[in-house]
Design an enzyme around this catalytic site. Structure first.
Site, PDB file in Angstrom:
ATOM      1  CG  HIS A 104      -9.931  10.792   9.724  1.00  0.00           C
ATOM      2  ND1 HIS A 104      -9.611   9.583   9.148  1.00  0.00           N
ATOM      3  CD2 HIS A 104      -9.474  11.746   8.852  1.00  0.00           C
ATOM      4  CE1 HIS A 104      -8.976   9.784   8.016  1.00  0.00           C
ATOM      5  NE2 HIS A 104      -8.883  11.085   7.797  1.00  0.00           N
ATOM      6  CG  HIS A 174      -4.338  12.294   8.581  1.00  0.00           C
ATOM      7  ND1 HIS A 174      -3.978  13.250   7.656  1.00  0.00           N
ATOM      8  CD2 HIS A 174      -5.536  11.816   8.163  1.00  0.00           C
ATOM      9  CE1 HIS A 174      -4.916  13.359   6.739  1.00  0.00           C
ATOM     10  NE2 HIS A 174      -5.878  12.489   7.016  1.00  0.00           N
ATOM     11  CD  GLU A 318      -4.351   9.165   5.710  1.00  0.00           C
ATOM     12  OE1 GLU A 318      -5.268   8.964   6.527  1.00  0.00           O
ATOM     13  OE2 GLU A 318      -4.518   9.827   4.662  1.00  0.00           O
TER      14      GLU A 318
END
Length: 354
Positions: A104, A174, A318
């Site tokens: 991420h 997210h 996602e």
């Protein structure tokens, strides 16, 4: 129609909250830190409002946001094996913040950065500049997201990015959803995903192979409640502590020179229905992958109530490229080059079923 207003400001850290409101009173609250979805207030079948997003009680927690609640993720959503990849013969080592893997965006992640709000008559547009070397990634990147909420309950997220040097780009949102407004866990939520295959992972949650969903806990081609599937005897569920896997969405045929992700049309890929509240979430995207995450690591994460969250108190859908795709056969599709524009659109629609 989209109505755009500033709702409040945190004086201590300068975090601004913005509210998108449609004609029927639905409200989406967004922070300029991480461009994060903070709240989404929507009615149930009886007209009772609740916030269907998980989040922190104190807005200041979004500065670090270890759970990534609601944030825009970049430069790379999901994992890169060993934090390594090669672009045009040059090897790169990026942050390894998830064991040996990159996750991420690492320490330079978009979720940790204040975004700039730009005037836009269509909704809330936020931009940021990610400098060359951020988390180890090459190139200066200008990223933008445009949030729009319409009267049909659609929250549309349009992503764009440009760069001055070749670099991997894989942005996503997210947001953690719980359609019962946090009154219970997500076990009764009924999920469908339009995908015949998913990516099986190794012990470090890096994809190893594509597998058919047929006959497995991962088959949501027909609507099925999430809770019972979590208890199925399946090695993949044991590895991840639940669902944390990318589904390979159906694609249109494209020419060789149209292989980049934005060649895919916006299409509906998933639906989640909560029988108790009647709320239904529909997901549409231009992406090739959809990561279904069942909130496996929510234990003891502080939330909005007196009690901390527990595993499976929320779920994520996602839309993104495949995890570790930069190291796979389709790596070129996730490399953004100078003169090109990264584009992605994902739409989350909330409605009520009687």
């Amino acid at each position: 129609m989209t109505h755009f207003t500033i709702s409040s400001t945190s004086a201590e850290h300068g975090i601004n909250l913005y509210t998108l409101r449609n004609a029927y009173g639905m409200r989406v609250v967004i922070s300029d830190h991480g461009a994060a979805l903070v709240s989404w207030w929507a009615p149930d079948r009886y007209g009772r409002e609740a916030d269907v997003l998980l989040g922190y009680k104190d807005i200041d927690r979004y500065i670090a946001n270890p759970a990534y609640f609601g944030s825009i993720i970049g430069r790379w959503g999901n994992r890169i094996a060993n934090g390594r990849f090669t672009v045009d013969g040059v090897d790169y080592q990026v942050d390894r913040n998830n064991g040996d893997n990159h996750l991420h965006g690492g320490e330079g992640g978009f979720h940790l950065i204040p975004w700039q709000v730009q005037p836009d008559p269509e909704g809330l547009r936020m931009t940021l500049v990610s400098p060359h070397g951020a988390a180890g990634f090459p190139g200066n990147v200008l990223a933008s997201v445009l949030y729009r909420l319409n009267d049909d309950g659609q929250l549309r997220i349009d992503y764009t990015a440009t760069t001055d040097a070749p670099t991997p780009i894989n942005m996503t949102s997210h947001g953690y959803f719980n359609l019962n407004g946090g009154a219970d866990n997500i076990y009764d939520h009924i999920l469908s995903i339009d995908a015949d295959t998913y990516l099986q992972v190794d012990s470090k949650l890096i994809p190893e192979r594509a597998a058919e969903v047929a006959g497995s806990a991962f088959d949501f081609r027909q609507p099925a409640p999430i809770g019972p599937r979590l208890s199925w005897p399946d090695e993949q569920l044991e590895i991840a502590g639940g669902f944390d896997h990318c589904y390979c969405l159906h694609r249109e045929e494209t020419n060789a020179d149209e292989s980049r992700r934005h060649a895919q049309k916006l299409r509906k890929v998933a639906t989640v229905y909560d029988p108790g509240s009647g709320r239904q979430l529909t997901v549409s995207t231009t992406e090739i992958g959809l990561q279904f995450y069942s909130g496996n690591f929510l234990k003891d994460v502080p939330g909005r109530g007196a009690q901390s969250y527990a595993p499976h108190d929320g779920f994520c859908l996602e839309a993104q490229a495949y995890p570790n795709q930069i190291n796979g056969p389709e790596r070129e599709a996730v490399i953004l080059r100078p003169g090109e524009v990264y584009r992605q659109t994902t739409v989350y629609r909330l409605s009520v079923r009687e």
